[in-house]
Structure formats: structure tokens, C-alpha cells
Design a protein around this motif. Structure first.
Motif, PDB file in Angstrom:
ATOM      1  N   TRP A 168       0.978   4.876  -2.583  1.00  0.00           N
ATOM      2  CA  TRP A 168       1.163   6.258  -2.290  1.00  0.00           C
ATOM      3  C   TRP A 168       2.520   6.779  -2.499  1.00  0.00           C
ATOM      4  O   TRP A 168       2.534   8.035  -3.239  1.00  0.00           O
ATOM      5  N   ASN A 181      -5.819  -3.566  -7.084  1.00  0.00           N
ATOM      6  CA  ASN A 181      -7.320  -3.379  -6.467  1.00  0.00           C
ATOM      7  C   ASN A 181      -7.124  -2.081  -5.485  1.00  0.00           C
ATOM      8  O   ASN A 181      -8.302  -1.371  -5.442  1.00  0.00           O
ATOM      9  N   HIS A 182      -5.958  -1.944  -4.519  1.00  0.00           N
ATOM     10  CA  HIS A 182      -5.911  -0.950  -3.585  1.00  0.00           C
ATOM     11  C   HIS A 182      -5.831   0.287  -4.597  1.00  0.00           C
ATOM     12  O   HIS A 182      -6.495   1.304  -4.102  1.00  0.00           O
ATOM     13  N   LYS A 231     -13.583  10.977  -6.912  1.00  0.00           N
ATOM     14  CA  LYS A 231     -14.864  11.674  -6.251  1.00  0.00           C
ATOM     15  C   LYS A 231     -14.695  12.891  -5.353  1.00  0.00           C
ATOM     16  O   LYS A 231     -15.411  13.706  -5.453  1.00  0.00           O
ATOM     17  N   VAL A 232     -13.512  12.911  -4.657  1.00  0.00           N
ATOM     18  CA  VAL A 232     -13.258  13.906  -3.905  1.00  0.00           C
ATOM     19  C   VAL A 232     -12.647  15.226  -4.866  1.00  0.00           C
ATOM     20  O   VAL A 232     -13.028  16.348  -4.500  1.00  0.00           O
ATOM     21  N   ILE A 256      -9.498  15.735  -5.841  1.00  0.00           N
ATOM     22  CA  ILE A 256      -8.446  16.285  -5.380  1.00  0.00           C
ATOM     23  C   ILE A 256      -7.340  15.140  -5.570  1.00  0.00           C
ATOM     24  O   ILE A 256      -7.473  13.980  -5.140  1.00  0.00           O
ATOM     25  N   GLU A 257      -6.172  15.334  -6.324  1.00  0.00           N
ATOM     26  CA  GLU A 257      -5.201  14.521  -6.226  1.00  0.00           C
ATOM     27  C   GLU A 257      -4.397  14.324  -4.747  1.00  0.00           C
ATOM     28  O   GLU A 257      -3.877  15.468  -4.435  1.00  0.00           O
ATOM     29  N   LEU A 258      -4.158  13.157  -4.169  1.00  0.00           N
ATOM     30  CA  LEU A 258      -3.559  12.988  -2.982  1.00  0.00           C
ATOM     31  C   LEU A 258      -2.140  12.637  -3.089  1.00  0.00           C
ATOM     32  O   LEU A 258      -1.491  12.845  -1.873  1.00  0.00           O
ATOM     33  N   ARG A 281       0.884  -0.966   0.056  1.00  0.00           N
ATOM     34  CA  ARG A 281      -0.046  -0.118  -0.022  1.00  0.00           C
ATOM     35  C   ARG A 281       0.775   1.182   0.007  1.00  0.00           C
ATOM     36  O   ARG A 281       0.559   2.275  -0.812  1.00  0.00           O
ATOM     37  N   TYR A 293     -11.597   7.066  -4.975  1.00  0.00           N
ATOM     38  CA  TYR A 293     -11.619   8.195  -3.875  1.00  0.00           C
ATOM     39  C   TYR A 293     -11.316   9.436  -4.398  1.00  0.00           C
ATOM     40  O   TYR A 293     -11.756  10.319  -4.197  1.00  0.00           O
ATOM     41  N   ARG A 296      -4.514  18.501   1.528  1.00  0.00           N
ATOM     42  CA  ARG A 296      -4.318  17.287   0.870  1.00  0.00           C
ATOM     43  C   ARG A 296      -3.701  16.392   1.892  1.00  0.00           C
ATOM     44  O   ARG A 296      -4.050  15.318   2.146  1.00  0.00           O
ATOM     45  N   PHE A 306     -14.543   4.219   0.443  1.00  0.00           N
ATOM     46  CA  PHE A 306     -12.881   3.671   0.451  1.00  0.00           C
ATOM     47  C   PHE A 306     -12.685   2.649   1.377  1.00  0.00           C
ATOM     48  O   PHE A 306     -12.137   1.807   1.302  1.00  0.00           O
ATOM     49  N   ARG A 321      -5.306  12.881   3.287  1.00  0.00           N
ATOM     50  CA  ARG A 321      -4.317  11.921   3.248  1.00  0.00           C
ATOM     51  C   ARG A 321      -4.110  11.228   4.592  1.00  0.00           C
ATOM     52  O   ARG A 321      -4.219   9.742   4.641  1.00  0.00           O
ATOM     53  N   LYS A 376     -12.209  23.934  -0.155  1.00  0.00           N
ATOM     54  CA  LYS A 376     -12.179  23.565  -1.465  1.00  0.00           C
ATOM     55  C   LYS A 376     -12.517  24.894  -2.257  1.00  0.00           C
ATOM     56  O   LYS A 376     -11.973  25.382  -3.387  1.00  0.00           O
ATOM     57  N   ALA A 386      -9.194   1.488  -5.561  1.00  0.00           N
ATOM     58  CA  ALA A 386     -10.024   2.236  -4.644  1.00  0.00           C
ATOM     59  C   ALA A 386      -9.317   3.357  -4.183  1.00  0.00           C
ATOM     60  O   ALA A 386     -10.395   4.426  -4.130  1.00  0.00           O
ATOM     61  N   LEU A 387      -8.128   3.544  -4.249  1.00  0.00           N
ATOM     62  CA  LEU A 387      -7.624   5.148  -3.955  1.00  0.00           C
ATOM     63  C   LEU A 387      -7.915   5.950  -5.203  1.00  0.00           C
ATOM     64  O   LEU A 387      -8.387   7.051  -4.924  1.00  0.00           O
ATOM     65  N   VAL A 442       0.351  13.664  -4.647  1.00  0.00           N
ATOM     66  CA  VAL A 442       1.105  14.628  -5.166  1.00  0.00           C
ATOM     67  C   VAL A 442       1.530  15.465  -3.891  1.00  0.00           C
ATOM     68  O   VAL A 442       0.815  15.451  -2.705  1.00  0.00           O
ATOM     69  N   ASP A 443       2.499  16.300  -3.778  1.00  0.00           N
ATOM     70  CA  ASP A 443       2.488  17.164  -2.581  1.00  0.00           C
ATOM     71  C   ASP A 443       2.922  16.529  -1.306  1.00  0.00           C
ATOM     72  O   ASP A 443       2.112  16.889  -0.385  1.00  0.00           O
ATOM     73  N   MET A 444       3.796  15.579  -1.185  1.00  0.00           N
ATOM     74  CA  MET A 444       3.973  14.822  -0.189  1.00  0.00           C
ATOM     75  C   MET A 444       4.645  15.369   0.903  1.00  0.00           C
ATOM     76  O   MET A 444       4.328  15.125   2.247  1.00  0.00           O
ATOM     77  N   SER A 470     -13.955  -0.654   0.377  1.00  0.00           N
ATOM     78  CA  SER A 470     -13.254  -1.345  -0.714  1.00  0.00           C
ATOM     79  C   SER A 470     -11.903  -1.810   0.049  1.00  0.00           C
ATOM     80  O   SER A 470     -11.506  -2.876  -0.486  1.00  0.00           O
ATOM     81  N   ASP A 484     -10.683  -5.696  -0.252  1.00  0.00           N
ATOM     82  CA  ASP A 484      -9.565  -5.913  -0.916  1.00  0.00           C
ATOM     83  C   ASP A 484      -8.498  -6.949  -0.138  1.00  0.00           C
ATOM     84  O   ASP A 484      -8.223  -7.933  -0.353  1.00  0.00           O
TER      85      ASP A 484
END
Lengths: 201, 219
Positions: free
Chosen positions: A98, A125-126, A136-137, A139-141, A94, A133, B87, B121, B91, B49, A129-130, A143-145, B124, B128
Motif C-alpha cells: 500500500w 500475489n497480493h 476493475k474499479v 480507480i487508483e487507490l 501488505r 481490483y 479513494r 478481492f 481503501r 464516479k 490481487a490489489l 495514491v492520494d493517501m 484472492s 494468497d
């Protein structure tokens, strides 16, 4: 000795570097599963024996009962070890989704080699799922770590990257070893995959 | 701002601390430091947002209208920071869901803290992983030992579900005067009193309620 195999399996995982995968130890894994089967057979034969002697299996506390109990406990312990092994590896899988990328092809081949078919399946599969999510939201999550200090960073191209990647504000030719001044959000995916490196100082 | 020169610094502080960015920062900090998932800040996230979109549009306008690039880049930097907060907040929550996926779905209280998308989320995620467990381990084990949540059929409770450790210690600062009970009900009562601005290193369980009601912040 019962339970030793499971212990070795967990130890095999723990001896690896933190966050790094080792190849799946299928030999030890299968041997542990095998031991579970043995335990189970012995439990059943002990229970059968008690039944043949006409004893109440639920409440009788004779040597056979405790014998079966030992096998039961060994089986549970092995199960926990097997699960812990798979669980901890799944955690790393997982983490890869990320940190490195959501597509299996994004993963460097030396990491892919260490994953089992099932783990690759789990990774896919995971990631789905990510992605769903994030979709739907909106927002790309991934990036910007790290907290931003400067909107632009200096990078050096380490590996050849396909030409003509469109960044949000310009297109450039990313030849190997060339240096660029890019928006951090644009450069991050390439840095994660090891195709660019950030130049600091 | 200049017209309010008589505004005391304390008042200004309270005023500033109610801006959405400050609220988001607070939610993010609490979420990062708490061992369990906190209630989802639905309204705040929606506002954040919206504001991010607004600033993005403004920046585009500035670029088109030829405003000084330095000014634009300052706005851009501010935007980047807010976006990072948002984010990172989402996260951190997803990582907690991943970590305690079976627990989150099992306990109604934990599930009620998730947003709709997070629930999907979590579901699933758990499916999984359960599938992965079954195919790699459980189907190879004897029938009575195939449950993901229980060690064996005779386990009365789910004894294979990792849960957040609420007894863990956290660092927190109180915003108002609060008095907290150090022990759970039934044990000898002993209270701790925190003045505004006091720093404490304390068990999470004790301050849990005060964090949710906004009296105490985690740091």
C-alpha cells in the motif's frame, strides 16, 4: 520447557519497531517447528502405549492421557505462535504494497533483504490481487493517501530519477536536489519511494 | 439558490446534507469509524464516479476555453477532495477486508456487504494468505494441525479466525430521535433515548442497526 520457543519467537517480533520488519528469525522458527514434531511424536507414542494396554483412548483418563494432552496443548500453542509470527509479518508486507509500491522492485533493497522468498512471493500475489481490483474499479487507490490541502506541492528531488518522466501536465528534468512545484498526485509515488521529499512551511 | 431566500437554515441544512458529496462524506466517516465492514454503497459510489468524470471533463473544457486559471484551480481542488473521499472510502474497505479476510468469507452476512469486485478481492486475498501460511508453517506441522482456520482437527469451531470487535466503543451523533435497547435480548431491558444532535460514546453493537438505517452517524 515446552512452549518457550514459540513465546520467544513472538517476542522477537514484538520487540521490533512497529510497522518495521526485522530479518526473518529462521533459527528460532525452525526450532519451534522442531518442538512441534517432538510433541507430536510423544503424543503418538503415548496413544500407542494406551492402545497396547488395551485401554479405550477416547474415554480413558489416566496419566498417559493427560501426558498426551499436555503435548497437544503445547503443540497448539506453538502453532498459534508460528502463525502469529507469519501473520504479523504478512501484515507488514501488505502494508508495504500500500505505502511503497506494488512492484517488488519498488521496495528499497534494505527491505527486500529482510523478506523471505515466500514473503516476496506473497507480496507479488497480493499486489496482483490489489491491481486487479483497482483495474476493475477503474480507480487508483494507492495514491492520494493524505487528505489534499493544496493541489500543488513543493518537492525536492532526493535521488536521481530517470530523466523525462511525463507528468500529467508537463515534462521536466528531475536532477538531484532540484526543486519543483508539482501536482500532488504526480509527486506522491516518488515521495513514497523516497526519491523526492515534500517541502513544507 | 438565491431565489429561495425564505428557505430556513434548517431546511437548507437538510437539503445540503442530501447532496452526493455529503452522503459520500457520511459513508466514508461511518466506514472509517466502524469496527466491521458496512454495506457497500453501490448506487452512491456509481453516482460519485459519474460526477467526478463530469467535473473532469468540465475542467478540461475550461482549460481549453481559456477560463481564468484561478477558477479552474478552485474546481480542481474541489475535485481532488471528492476524489480523495472516494479513494479513501474504497481503501478503508479494502483494509478491513485484508484484516478480516477469513471472517468475511465465512460469514454470509459479512460477505453480502461486499461489492462484486470486493468479493473477488477478498477471495484472492484469503487464498494468497492461506497459501503463504501453508508454505511457511502448516505443511511443516503434523497432519492433524494443518488447518488455517482451526487449531487442530479436534477443534469443533473455527478458532483461528480474527473477527471484528463489535463491543468496541464508538462516538456517534444522532440525526433524529431514537430509542435504543442497551442490552441484548434476554437481559434486563434498559433503553437509551437520543435526541437529535446528541453526542454519545457507546458500544458499537448497540447503535449498529441505527447506523445502517441512517438514523445515527459515527464520527
Amino acid at each position: 520447557m515446552y512452549g518457550r520457543k514459540g513465546y520467544q519467537l513472538v517476542k522477537d517480533f514484538a520487540s521490533g519497531e512497529k510497522g518495521q520488519l526485522k530479518p526473518f528469525n529462521s533459527k528460532l522458527f525452525d526450532e519451534t517447528v522442531e518442538e512441534c514434531d517432538q510433541n507430536h511424536h510423544l503424543i503418538q507414542s503415548l496413544i500407542r502405549k494406551m492402545q497396547q494396554e488395551g485401554l479405550d483412548v477416547q474415554n480413558n483418563r489416566n496419566a498417559d492421557h493427560y501426558g498426551a494432552l499436555i503435548h497437544h496443548l503445547s503443540l497448539i500453542r506453538n502453532k498459534r505462535c508460528l502463525m502469529a509470527y507469519v501473520y504479523n509479518r504478512a501484515e507488514i508486507v501488505r502494508d508495504l504494497a500500500w505505502r511503497v509500491g506494488l512492484e517488488l522492485l519498488d521496495l528499497p533493497s534494505e527491505i527486500q533483504e529482510k523478506l523471505t522468498t515466500l514473503e516476496k512471493e506473497y507480496f507479488k500475489n497480493h499486489s496482483i490481487a490489489l491491481k486487479s481490483y483497482m483495474g476493475k474499479v477503474g480507480i487508483e487507490l494507492n495514491v492520494d493517501m493524505v487528505p489534499p490541502k493544496d493541489p500543488y506541492i513543493k518537492v525536492r528531488v532526493v535521488e536521481d530519477i530517470d530523466e523525462g518522466i511525463v507528468l500529467s501536465d508537463k515534462t521536466t528534468n528531475f536532477a538531484r536536489h532540484s526543486m519543483h512545484f508539482l501536482k500532488r498526485t504526480d509527486a506522491e509515488p516518488y515521495i513514497a519511494r523516497g526519491q523526492m521529499e515534500e517541502l513544507t512551511g | 439558490m438565491a431565489s429561495n431566500s425564505d428557505l430556513g437554515s434548517a431546511d437548507f441544512e437538510t437539503l445540503a446534507s442530501t447532496s452526493d458529496v455529503e452522503l459520500l462524506k457520511r459513508a466514508w466517516r461511518n466506514e472509517k469509524a466502524a469496527p466491521e465492514i458496512l454495506p457497500y454503497e453501490a448506487a452512491l459510489i456509481e453516482r460519485a464516479k459519474g460526477q467526478i468524470e463530469l467535473v473532469e471533463e468540465n475542467i478540461e473544457d475550461y482549460v481549453e476555453n481559456g477560463i481564468d486559471p484561478l477558477v479552474v484551480s478552485l474546481y480542481q481542488m474541489d475535485l481532488d477532495r471528492t476524489q480523495f473521499l472516494l479513494r479513501s472510502y474504497l481503501r478503508v474497505r479494502l483494509l478491513k477486508i485484508e484484516k478480516f479476510m477469513f471472517h468475511n468469507l465465512k460469514s454470509e452476512e459479512a460477505e453480502s456487504r461486499l461489492s462484486e469486485q470486493e468479493k473477488v478481492f477478498a477471495k484472492s486475498c484469503a487464498d494468497d494468505l492461506a497459501k503463504h501460511f501453508e508454505e511457511s508453517v502448516l505443511l511443516k506441522l503434523p497432519e492433524n494441525y494443518q488447518s488455517v482456520l482451526k487449531q487442530s482437527l479436534i477443534s469443533e469451531v473455527d478458532d483461528m479466525v480474527p473477527q471484528p470487535h463489535l463491543d468496541t466503543f464508538v462516538v456517534c451523533r444522532s440525526k433524529n430521535f431514537v430509542s435504543l435497547n442497551l442490552y441484548e435480548e434476554g437481559e434486563s431491558p434498559e433503553t437509551v433515548e437520543m435526541e437529535r444532535g446528541d453526542l454519545y460514546f457507546i458500544r458499537y453493537k448497540i447503535v449498529k442497526g441505527a447506523i445502517e438505517s441512517g438514523k445515527i452517524d459515527l464520527i
